[in-house]
Scaffold this motif. Structure first.
Motif, PDB file in Angstrom:
ATOM      1  N   SER A  92      -9.992  -3.887  13.035  1.00 29.91           N
ATOM      2  CA  SER A  92      -8.868  -3.893  11.911  1.00 29.91           C
ATOM      3  C   SER A  92      -9.819  -3.460  10.641  1.00 29.91           C
ATOM      4  O   SER A  92     -10.835  -3.726  10.481  1.00 29.91           O
ATOM      5  N   LEU A  93      -9.177  -2.662  10.066  1.00 34.22           N
ATOM      6  CA  LEU A  93      -9.658  -1.848   8.510  1.00 34.22           C
ATOM      7  C   LEU A  93      -8.907  -2.202   7.464  1.00 34.22           C
ATOM      8  O   LEU A  93      -7.885  -2.442   7.549  1.00 34.22           O
ATOM      9  N   LEU A  94      -9.732  -2.554   6.386  1.00 36.70           N
ATOM     10  CA  LEU A  94      -9.189  -2.863   5.063  1.00 36.70           C
ATOM     11  C   LEU A  94      -9.766  -1.970   4.050  1.00 36.70           C
ATOM     12  O   LEU A  94     -10.921  -1.902   3.901  1.00 36.70           O
ATOM     13  N   VAL A  95      -8.846  -1.294   3.271  1.00 31.50           N
ATOM     14  CA  VAL A  95      -9.575  -0.535   2.077  1.00 31.50           C
ATOM     15  C   VAL A  95      -8.913  -0.750   0.876  1.00 31.50           C
ATOM     16  O   VAL A  95      -7.630  -1.356   0.695  1.00 31.50           O
ATOM     17  N   THR A  96      -9.643  -0.965  -0.342  1.00 31.58           N
ATOM     18  CA  THR A  96      -8.975  -1.077  -1.380  1.00 31.58           C
ATOM     19  C   THR A  96      -9.257  -0.075  -2.676  1.00 31.58           C
ATOM     20  O   THR A  96     -10.153   0.848  -2.539  1.00 31.58           O
ATOM     21  N   SER A  97      -8.269  -0.092  -3.529  1.00 32.53           N
ATOM     22  CA  SER A  97      -8.654   1.007  -4.752  1.00 32.53           C
ATOM     23  C   SER A  97      -7.612   0.557  -5.737  1.00 32.53           C
ATOM     24  O   SER A  97      -6.991  -0.568  -5.675  1.00 32.53           O
ATOM     25  N   SER A  98      -7.570   1.265  -6.808  1.00 31.69           N
ATOM     26  CA  SER A  98      -6.700   0.892  -8.056  1.00 31.69           C
ATOM     27  C   SER A  98      -5.976   2.260  -8.214  1.00 31.69           C
ATOM     28  O   SER A  98      -6.510   3.475  -8.289  1.00 31.69           O
ATOM     29  N   LYS A  99      -4.662   2.126  -8.722  1.00 28.35           N
ATOM     30  CA  LYS A  99      -3.885   3.341  -9.332  1.00 28.35           C
ATOM     31  C   LYS A  99      -4.506   3.970 -10.678  1.00 28.35           C
ATOM     32  O   LYS A  99      -4.485   5.169 -10.664  1.00 28.35           O
ATOM     33  N   VAL A 100      -5.048   3.073 -11.393  1.00 25.80           N
ATOM     34  CA  VAL A 100      -5.806   3.836 -12.535  1.00 25.80           C
ATOM     35  C   VAL A 100      -7.419   3.178 -12.726  1.00 25.80           C
ATOM     36  O   VAL A 100      -7.400   1.716 -12.676  1.00 25.80           O
ATOM     37  N   GLY A 101      -8.066   4.023 -12.802  1.00 31.17           N
ATOM     38  CA  GLY A 101      -9.407   3.231 -12.829  1.00 31.17           C
ATOM     39  C   GLY A 101     -10.419   3.725 -11.632  1.00 31.17           C
ATOM     40  O   GLY A 101     -11.668   3.926 -11.792  1.00 31.17           O
ATOM     41  N   GLU A 102      -9.946   4.215 -10.596  1.00 33.17           N
ATOM     42  CA  GLU A 102     -10.716   4.419  -9.185  1.00 33.17           C
ATOM     43  C   GLU A 102     -10.352   5.874  -8.851  1.00 33.17           C
ATOM     44  O   GLU A 102      -9.274   6.329  -8.857  1.00 33.17           O
ATOM     45  N   THR A 103     -11.190   6.646  -8.504  1.00 32.05           N
ATOM     46  CA  THR A 103     -11.355   8.146  -8.299  1.00 32.05           C
ATOM     47  C   THR A 103     -10.833   8.191  -6.700  1.00 32.05           C
ATOM     48  O   THR A 103     -10.530   9.437  -6.254  1.00 32.05           O
ATOM     49  N   ASN A 104     -10.990   7.070  -6.147  1.00 33.59           N
ATOM     50  CA  ASN A 104     -10.633   7.132  -4.467  1.00 33.59           C
ATOM     51  C   ASN A 104      -9.199   7.033  -4.291  1.00 33.59           C
ATOM     52  O   ASN A 104      -8.763   6.681  -3.038  1.00 33.59           O
ATOM     53  N   TYR A 105      -8.345   6.861  -5.170  1.00 31.37           N
ATOM     54  CA  TYR A 105      -7.063   6.374  -4.808  1.00 31.37           C
ATOM     55  C   TYR A 105      -6.198   7.254  -3.939  1.00 31.37           C
ATOM     56  O   TYR A 105      -5.544   6.765  -3.056  1.00 31.37           O
ATOM     57  N   GLN A 106      -5.952   8.612  -4.205  1.00 31.43           N
ATOM     58  CA  GLN A 106      -5.408   9.351  -3.517  1.00 31.43           C
ATOM     59  C   GLN A 106      -6.222   9.531  -2.045  1.00 31.43           C
ATOM     60  O   GLN A 106      -5.249   9.570  -1.085  1.00 31.43           O
ATOM     61  N   GLU A 107      -7.311   9.521  -2.028  1.00 31.15           N
ATOM     62  CA  GLU A 107      -8.032   9.653  -0.833  1.00 31.15           C
ATOM     63  C   GLU A 107      -7.834   8.441   0.295  1.00 31.15           C
ATOM     64  O   GLU A 107      -7.352   8.407   1.455  1.00 31.15           O
ATOM     65  N   THR A 108      -7.800   7.063  -0.528  1.00 27.60           N
ATOM     66  CA  THR A 108      -7.470   5.820   0.213  1.00 27.60           C
ATOM     67  C   THR A 108      -5.789   5.678   0.738  1.00 27.60           C
ATOM     68  O   THR A 108      -5.581   5.671   1.839  1.00 27.60           O
ATOM     69  N   LEU A 109      -5.203   6.368   0.078  1.00 30.72           N
ATOM     70  CA  LEU A 109      -3.632   6.399   0.380  1.00 30.72           C
ATOM     71  C   LEU A 109      -3.735   7.292   1.766  1.00 30.72           C
ATOM     72  O   LEU A 109      -2.756   7.037   2.429  1.00 30.72           O
ATOM     73  N   GLU A 110      -4.478   8.465   1.660  1.00 34.21           N
ATOM     74  CA  GLU A 110      -4.390   9.393   2.859  1.00 34.21           C
ATOM     75  C   GLU A 110      -5.186   8.635   3.864  1.00 34.21           C
ATOM     76  O   GLU A 110      -4.619   8.807   5.122  1.00 34.21           O
ATOM     77  N   PHE A 111      -6.034   7.963   3.759  1.00 35.34           N
ATOM     78  CA  PHE A 111      -6.976   7.401   4.892  1.00 35.34           C
ATOM     79  C   PHE A 111      -5.837   6.337   5.559  1.00 35.34           C
ATOM     80  O   PHE A 111      -5.863   6.300   6.669  1.00 35.34           O
ATOM     81  N   ILE A 112      -5.116   5.751   4.875  1.00 42.34           N
ATOM     82  CA  ILE A 112      -4.106   4.584   5.305  1.00 42.34           C
ATOM     83  C   ILE A 112      -3.073   5.006   6.108  1.00 42.34           C
ATOM     84  O   ILE A 112      -2.597   4.689   7.353  1.00 42.34           O
ATOM     85  N   ASP A 113      -2.644   6.258   5.621  1.00 42.78           N
ATOM     86  CA  ASP A 113      -1.616   7.139   6.251  1.00 42.78           C
ATOM     87  C   ASP A 113      -2.241   7.698   7.609  1.00 42.78           C
ATOM     88  O   ASP A 113      -1.331   7.404   8.562  1.00 42.78           O
ATOM     89  N   ARG A 114      -3.120   8.070   7.631  1.00 39.26           N
ATOM     90  CA  ARG A 114      -3.746   8.682   9.052  1.00 39.26           C
ATOM     91  C   ARG A 114      -4.311   7.678   9.818  1.00 39.26           C
ATOM     92  O   ARG A 114      -3.901   7.625  11.187  1.00 39.26           O
ATOM     93  N   ALA A 115      -4.763   6.615   9.265  1.00 39.52           N
ATOM     94  CA  ALA A 115      -5.335   5.218  10.300  1.00 39.52           C
ATOM     95  C   ALA A 115      -4.255   4.561  10.892  1.00 39.52           C
ATOM     96  O   ALA A 115      -4.292   4.211  12.179  1.00 39.52           O
ATOM     97  N   LYS A 116      -3.095   4.515  10.178  1.00 39.91           N
ATOM     98  CA  LYS A 116      -1.935   3.560  10.736  1.00 39.91           C
ATOM     99  C   LYS A 116      -1.138   4.333  11.832  1.00 39.91           C
ATOM    100  O   LYS A 116      -0.416   3.553  12.630  1.00 39.91           O
ATOM    101  N   ARG A 117      -1.568   5.881  12.107  1.00 35.32           N
ATOM    102  CA  ARG A 117      -0.976   6.305  13.213  1.00 35.32           C
ATOM    103  C   ARG A 117      -1.928   6.445  14.046  1.00 35.32           C
ATOM    104  O   ARG A 117      -1.362   7.161  15.378  1.00 35.32           O
TER     105      ARG A 117
END
Length: 377
Positions: free
Chosen positions: A309-334
């Motif tokens: 099980s993996l958990l990732v965190t980010s913020s819509k405003v203030g974190e530079t990894n937000y878009q990468e985190t969304l992509e990681f979630i999308d690829r990992a859940k498949r």
């Protein structure tokens, strides 16, 4: 006096205040023309600015735990970690060097408030030696739970980070205690340290060819040393790992590379590929396989999906990894059987305050996936 000493901070603040007051007081005398008055004004402004910036820098370091000592600050840290070959009966894998109370626990007895132990860890395979803190919950000391084995988790800082910040600034022990008392998580052992086990080098938790075998230390040596000393559940997947920033990248990597050991990995504000910069040096020495394994994107696409099980965190405003985190979630859940969860804040920077907001939910999530303690008493 150490860099993180409250006395040093108080003296720096006092110096700034006195110099500011002195500047205001002496300014009329230095308002005349001439070399000496001008030099005096420049000198007063300079030393006042230095004192103020020093005080601000010390406050920031106290809050965020960037550097642990003066040697660490000036790049003179010489505790290399990979220096002693501990073989046979020489050098215990884990030695307790001190104990301390859990902050805000409401009691001093370990059986009612738990305990934080300062330890020295020695890797049998990696030959890495490093200090750490171990949080033991109150149940660990209670006679009614003397045969109970507890789930355990490694907790990592960012780079350079200090292990003490995990205890005093990010409040992992007191948060775990409060959650357990409220019935929101099972009692758990936490092993808290920084990933910089060969300071000042940032190894990115890689087994560097000819250098520190950092991944071996965390994935193999540390669980074995802790398991031999404390009542930890040794079943496959019985360990968890959580970290912030660099520690978050390492946590995800350990869980993905070693699902037989880590049933869950949580990255707070992580990144997903090991950088190469002056702090890391050459991590791979031309080993293309090692470079690929340090790239979590490559792992998602080319390695068998890990049963973890993996958990990732980010913020819509203030974190530079937000878009990468969304992509990681999308690829990992498949990639079943891998399970992925997330904490996405509306706003929050890459700092302690943001991670303190995420840690309670992260520990609850971790406790739900490491449920071995409930089956052992």
């Amino acid at each position: 006096m150490g860099l993180t000493s409250n006395t040093v901070l108080a003296l720096a603040v006092l110096a700034g205040v006195l110099l500011f007051g002195g500047t205001v007081w002496l300014w009329p005398r230095l308002a005349r023309r001439g070399v000496r008055p001008v030099a005096g004004r420049i000198g007063l402004l300079l030393v006042t600015q230095v004192a103020v910036f020093a005080a601000v820098g010390l406050v920031a370091n106290q809050s965020f735990g960037f550097y642990a000592s003066w040697a660490d600050l000036f790049g003179q840290e010489d505790g290399q970690g990979v220096v002693v070959d501990h073989t046979g009966a020489t050098g215990a894998p884990l030695t307790v060097t001190g104990t301390r109370r859990v902050a805000q626990a409401g009691g001093a007895l370990p059986r009612t408030a738990g305990q934080v132990q300062e330890v020295r860890l020695v890797g049998r395979n990696s030959r890495i030696a490093t200090p750490a803190y171990v949080y033991l919950p109150p149940e660990y000391f209670q006679s009614s739970h003397r045969d109970r084995k507890f789930p355990a988790a490694i907790v990592l800082t960012g780079y350079p980070g200090t292990a003490k910040a995990l205890v005093d600034k990010l409040n992992y022990p007191s948060t775990a205690l409060k959650l357990a008392r409220a019935g929101r998580m099972r009692p758990m052992i936490l092993v808290m340290l920084r990933p910089t086990v060969a300071p000042p080098r940032d190894t990115e938790c890689v087994d560097v060819p000819g250098g520190p075998r950092t991944e071996t230390f965390f994935a193999r040596d540390l669980p074995e040393a802790v398991g031999a000393h404390y009542r930890v559940d040794a079943r496959p997947g019985g360990w968890g790992v959580v970290g912030d920033s660099t520690g978050g990248y390492c946590a995800l990597k350990f869980a993905m590379h070693h699902p037989e050991r880590f049933g869950a990995g949580a990255g707070l504000s992580p990144y997903y590929k090991a950088p190469i910069d002056p702090t890391t040096g050459d991590l791979f020495h031309g080993d293309e396989g090692l470079r690929r394994r340090a790239d979590l994107w490559w792992c998602l696409d080319h390695l068998p999906a890990p049963d973890t099980s993996l958990l990732v965190t980010s913020s819509k405003v203030g974190e530079t990894n937000y878009q990468e985190t969304l992509e990681f979630i999308d690829r990992a859940k498949r990639r079943g059987p891998t399970r992925v969860s997330s904490i996405i804040l509306d706003s929050g920077g890459h700092n302690f305050n943001t991670w303190r907001r995420e840690i309670p939910a992260t520990l609850e999530w971790l406790g739900e996936r490491l449920d071995s303690g409930s089956r052992n008493g």
